[in-house]
Design a protein around this motif. Structure first.
Motif, PDB file in Angstrom:
ATOM      1  N   ASN A  85    -132.238  -4.252 -39.231  1.00 48.48           N
ATOM      2  CA  ASN A  85    -131.336  -4.219 -40.385  1.00 48.48           C
ATOM      3  C   ASN A  85    -131.113  -5.609 -40.982  1.00 48.48           C
ATOM      4  OD1 ASN A  85    -131.014  -1.417 -40.074  1.00 48.48           O
ATOM      5  ND2 ASN A  85    -129.375  -1.732 -38.590  1.00 48.48           N
ATOM      6  N   GLY A  86    -132.167  -6.428 -40.992  1.00 46.17           N
ATOM      7  CA  GLY A  86    -132.083  -7.733 -41.624  1.00 46.17           C
ATOM      8  C   GLY A  86    -131.294  -8.767 -40.849  1.00 46.17           C
ATOM      9  N   ARG A  87    -130.945  -8.467 -39.630  1.00 46.08           N
ATOM     10  CA  ARG A  87    -130.167  -9.409 -38.818  1.00 46.08           C
ATOM     11  C   ARG A  87    -131.092 -10.195 -37.897  1.00 46.08           C
ATOM     12  NH1 ARG A  87    -125.436  -5.208 -37.374  1.00 46.08           N
ATOM     13  NH2 ARG A  87    -124.333  -5.394 -39.327  1.00 46.08           N
ATOM     14  N   ARG A  88    -130.629 -11.376 -37.513  1.00 46.13           N
ATOM     15  CA  ARG A  88    -131.379 -12.158 -36.532  1.00 46.13           C
ATOM     16  C   ARG A  88    -131.296 -11.470 -35.180  1.00 46.13           C
ATOM     17  NH1 ARG A  88    -129.065 -18.105 -37.182  1.00 46.13           N
ATOM     18  NH2 ARG A  88    -127.526 -17.027 -35.944  1.00 46.13           N
ATOM     19  N   PRO A  89    -132.353 -11.608 -34.375  1.00 47.37           N
ATOM     20  CA  PRO A  89    -132.306 -10.997 -33.035  1.00 47.37           C
ATOM     21  C   PRO A  89    -131.179 -11.586 -32.187  1.00 47.37           C
ATOM     22  CG  PRO A  89    -134.548 -11.648 -33.599  1.00 47.37           C
ATOM     23  CD  PRO A  89    -133.647 -12.200 -34.665  1.00 47.37           C
ATOM     24  N   ARG A  90    -130.605 -10.745 -31.380  1.00 48.25           N
ATOM     25  CA  ARG A  90    -129.538 -11.155 -30.473  1.00 48.25           C
ATOM     26  C   ARG A  90    -130.110 -12.105 -29.414  1.00 48.25           C
ATOM     27  NH1 ARG A  90    -125.993  -6.808 -26.967  1.00 48.25           N
ATOM     28  NH2 ARG A  90    -125.220  -8.234 -25.382  1.00 48.25           N
ATOM     29  N   ARG A  91    -129.370 -13.136 -29.091  1.00 43.39           N
ATOM     30  CA  ARG A  91    -129.784 -14.078 -28.057  1.00 43.39           C
ATOM     31  C   ARG A  91    -129.276 -13.575 -26.714  1.00 43.39           C
ATOM     32  NH1 ARG A  91    -127.661 -19.200 -25.720  1.00 43.39           N
ATOM     33  NH2 ARG A  91    -129.520 -20.312 -25.026  1.00 43.39           N
ATOM     34  N   LEU A  92    -130.144 -13.665 -25.708  1.00 43.81           N
ATOM     35  CA  LEU A  92    -129.742 -13.292 -24.361  1.00 43.81           C
ATOM     36  C   LEU A  92    -129.447 -14.540 -23.551  1.00 43.81           C
ATOM     37  CD1 LEU A  92    -132.129 -10.444 -23.150  1.00 43.81           C
ATOM     38  CD2 LEU A  92    -129.719 -10.287 -23.739  1.00 43.81           C
ATOM     39  N   TRP A  93    -128.298 -14.585 -22.955  1.00 41.86           N
ATOM     40  CA  TRP A  93    -127.960 -15.656 -22.021  1.00 41.86           C
ATOM     41  C   TRP A  93    -128.677 -15.368 -20.709  1.00 41.86           C
ATOM     42  CZ3 TRP A  93    -125.712 -19.828 -23.867  1.00 41.86           C
ATOM     43  CH2 TRP A  93    -124.999 -19.727 -25.063  1.00 41.86           C
ATOM     44  N   PRO A  94    -128.979 -16.400 -19.937  1.00 40.38           N
ATOM     45  CA  PRO A  94    -129.683 -16.188 -18.665  1.00 40.38           C
ATOM     46  C   PRO A  94    -128.975 -15.191 -17.744  1.00 40.38           C
ATOM     47  CG  PRO A  94    -129.651 -18.523 -19.206  1.00 40.38           C
ATOM     48  CD  PRO A  94    -128.781 -17.827 -20.218  1.00 40.38           C
ATOM     49  N   GLU A  95    -127.664 -15.215 -17.728  1.00 43.45           N
ATOM     50  CA  GLU A  95    -126.912 -14.285 -16.882  1.00 43.45           C
ATOM     51  C   GLU A  95    -127.110 -12.838 -17.333  1.00 43.45           C
ATOM     52  OE1 GLU A  95    -125.524 -16.872 -18.528  1.00 43.45           O
ATOM     53  OE2 GLU A  95    -125.127 -18.281 -16.895  1.00 43.45           O
ATOM     54  N   THR A  96    -127.173 -12.641 -18.639  1.00 44.70           N
ATOM     55  CA  THR A  96    -127.375 -11.299 -19.187  1.00 44.70           C
ATOM     56  C   THR A  96    -128.783 -10.821 -18.895  1.00 44.70           C
ATOM     57  OG1 THR A  96    -125.800 -11.823 -20.946  1.00 44.70           O
ATOM     58  CG2 THR A  96    -127.192  -9.885 -21.264  1.00 44.70           C
ATOM     59  N   GLU A  97    -129.752 -11.702 -19.049  1.00 43.85           N
ATOM     60  CA  GLU A  97    -131.131 -11.341 -18.729  1.00 43.85           C
ATOM     61  C   GLU A  97    -131.256 -10.980 -17.251  1.00 43.85           C
ATOM     62  OE1 GLU A  97    -135.637 -13.189 -18.796  1.00 43.85           O
ATOM     63  OE2 GLU A  97    -134.158 -13.989 -20.202  1.00 43.85           O
ATOM     64  N   LYS A 135    -128.945  -9.663 -15.395  1.00 42.67           N
ATOM     65  CA  LYS A 135    -128.347  -8.329 -15.225  1.00 42.67           C
ATOM     66  C   LYS A 135    -129.334  -7.238 -15.634  1.00 42.67           C
ATOM     67  CE  LYS A 135    -123.535  -9.619 -15.945  1.00 42.67           C
ATOM     68  NZ  LYS A 135    -122.360  -9.482 -16.822  1.00 42.67           N
ATOM     69  N   LEU A 136    -130.043  -7.469 -16.739  1.00 44.07           N
ATOM     70  CA  LEU A 136    -131.027  -6.486 -17.203  1.00 44.07           C
ATOM     71  C   LEU A 136    -132.164  -6.335 -16.199  1.00 44.07           C
ATOM     72  CD1 LEU A 136    -131.207  -7.449 -20.982  1.00 44.07           C
ATOM     73  CD2 LEU A 136    -130.123  -5.427 -19.980  1.00 44.07           C
ATOM     74  N   ARG A 137    -132.647  -7.453 -15.690  1.00 41.83           N
ATOM     75  CA  ARG A 137    -133.728  -7.401 -14.703  1.00 41.83           C
ATOM     76  C   ARG A 137    -133.259  -6.718 -13.415  1.00 41.83           C
ATOM     77  NH1 ARG A 137    -138.061 -10.038 -16.402  1.00 41.83           N
ATOM     78  NH2 ARG A 137    -137.834 -11.686 -17.946  1.00 41.83           N
ATOM     79  N   HIS A 138    -132.030  -6.981 -13.007  1.00 38.31           N
ATOM     80  CA  HIS A 138    -131.486  -6.333 -11.811  1.00 38.31           C
ATOM     81  C   HIS A 138    -131.375  -4.825 -12.030  1.00 38.31           C
ATOM     82  CE1 HIS A 138    -128.221  -4.906  -9.147  1.00 38.31           C
ATOM     83  NE2 HIS A 138    -128.874  -5.639  -8.272  1.00 38.31           N
ATOM     84  N   PHE A 139    -130.908  -4.423 -13.202  1.00 34.85           N
ATOM     85  CA  PHE A 139    -130.796  -3.002 -13.516  1.00 34.85           C
ATOM     86  C   PHE A 139    -132.161  -2.323 -13.407  1.00 34.85           C
ATOM     87  CE2 PHE A 139    -131.275   0.431 -16.612  1.00 34.85           C
ATOM     88  CZ  PHE A 139    -130.322   1.316 -16.140  1.00 34.85           C
ATOM     89  N   MET A 140    -133.186  -2.950 -14.005  1.00 36.04           N
ATOM     90  CA  MET A 140    -134.516  -2.347 -13.976  1.00 36.04           C
ATOM     91  C   MET A 140    -135.089  -2.316 -12.558  1.00 36.04           C
ATOM     92  SD  MET A 140    -136.320  -3.568 -17.549  1.00 36.04           S
ATOM     93  CE  MET A 140    -136.028  -5.325 -17.357  1.00 36.04           C
ATOM     94  N   ALA A 141    -134.830  -3.340 -11.780  1.00 35.77           N
ATOM     95  CA  ALA A 141    -135.375  -3.413 -10.421  1.00 35.77           C
ATOM     96  C   ALA A 141    -134.719  -2.408  -9.476  1.00 35.77           C
ATOM     97  CB  ALA A 141    -135.209  -4.820  -9.875  1.00 35.77           C
ATOM     98  N   THR A 142    -133.456  -2.081  -9.723  1.00 33.59           N
ATOM     99  CA  THR A 142    -132.722  -1.211  -8.801  1.00 33.59           C
ATOM    100  C   THR A 142    -132.504   0.196  -9.353  1.00 33.59           C
ATOM    101  OG1 THR A 142    -130.589  -1.990  -9.655  1.00 33.59           O
ATOM    102  CG2 THR A 142    -131.521  -3.172  -7.758  1.00 33.59           C
ATOM    103  N   TYR A 143    -133.010   0.483 -10.538  1.00 35.49           N
ATOM    104  CA  TYR A 143    -132.779   1.784 -11.174  1.00 35.49           C
ATOM    105  C   TYR A 143    -133.401   2.928 -10.371  1.00 35.49           C
ATOM    106  CZ  TYR A 143    -132.880   5.568 -14.588  1.00 35.49           C
ATOM    107  OH  TYR A 143    -132.718   6.757 -15.219  1.00 35.49           O
ATOM    108  N   ARG A 144    -132.615   3.929 -10.152  1.00 38.04           N
ATOM    109  CA  ARG A 144    -133.078   5.163  -9.509  1.00 38.04           C
ATOM    110  C   ARG A 144    -132.608   6.329 -10.382  1.00 38.04           C
ATOM    111  NH1 ARG A 144    -135.592   1.852  -7.714  1.00 38.04           N
ATOM    112  NH2 ARG A 144    -135.600   1.005  -5.626  1.00 38.04           N
ATOM    113  N   PRO A 145    -133.557   7.060 -10.967  1.00 37.52           N
ATOM    114  CA  PRO A 145    -133.162   8.154 -11.856  1.00 37.52           C
ATOM    115  C   PRO A 145    -132.375   9.216 -11.103  1.00 37.52           C
ATOM    116  CG  PRO A 145    -135.570   8.019 -11.667  1.00 37.52           C
ATOM    117  CD  PRO A 145    -134.984   6.920 -10.838  1.00 37.52           C
ATOM    118  N   VAL A 146    -131.413   9.781 -11.792  1.00 35.47           N
ATOM    119  CA  VAL A 146    -130.617  10.861 -11.240  1.00 35.47           C
ATOM    120  C   VAL A 146    -131.329  12.168 -11.527  1.00 35.47           C
ATOM    121  CG1 VAL A 146    -128.385  12.038 -11.355  1.00 35.47           C
ATOM    122  CG2 VAL A 146    -128.509   9.551 -11.615  1.00 35.47           C
TER     123      VAL A 146
END
Length: 72
Positions: A41-53, A55-66
């Protein structure tokens, strides 16, 4: 590099058949996460802080589908 994490997220949601909004909601409580990372929508991409990145990597590494309940 943010492009790398976005590619990893896209591969993850494709592999799990997960909606982008579901990923954002479950990983960070933000259903618009992927949209903001792409800068839609014409906006600049959101910046990810290292802590947020991390968290995302941890979520993907530990994800177990229900398992979904089947209709009777």
């Amino acid at each position: 590099m943010q492009t790398n994490i976005l590619s990893e997220i896209e591969a993850f949601i494709a592999a799990h058949g997960m909606a982008e909004s579901t990923f954002g909601r479950e990983a960070l409580g933000d259903w618009r996460l992927i949209e903001e990372l792409r800068g839609r929508n014409g906006r600049r991409p959101r910046r990810l802080w290292p802590e947020t990145e991390a968290k995302l990597r941890h979520f993907m590494a530990t994800y177990r589908p229900v398992a979904k309940a089947r209709a009777a």
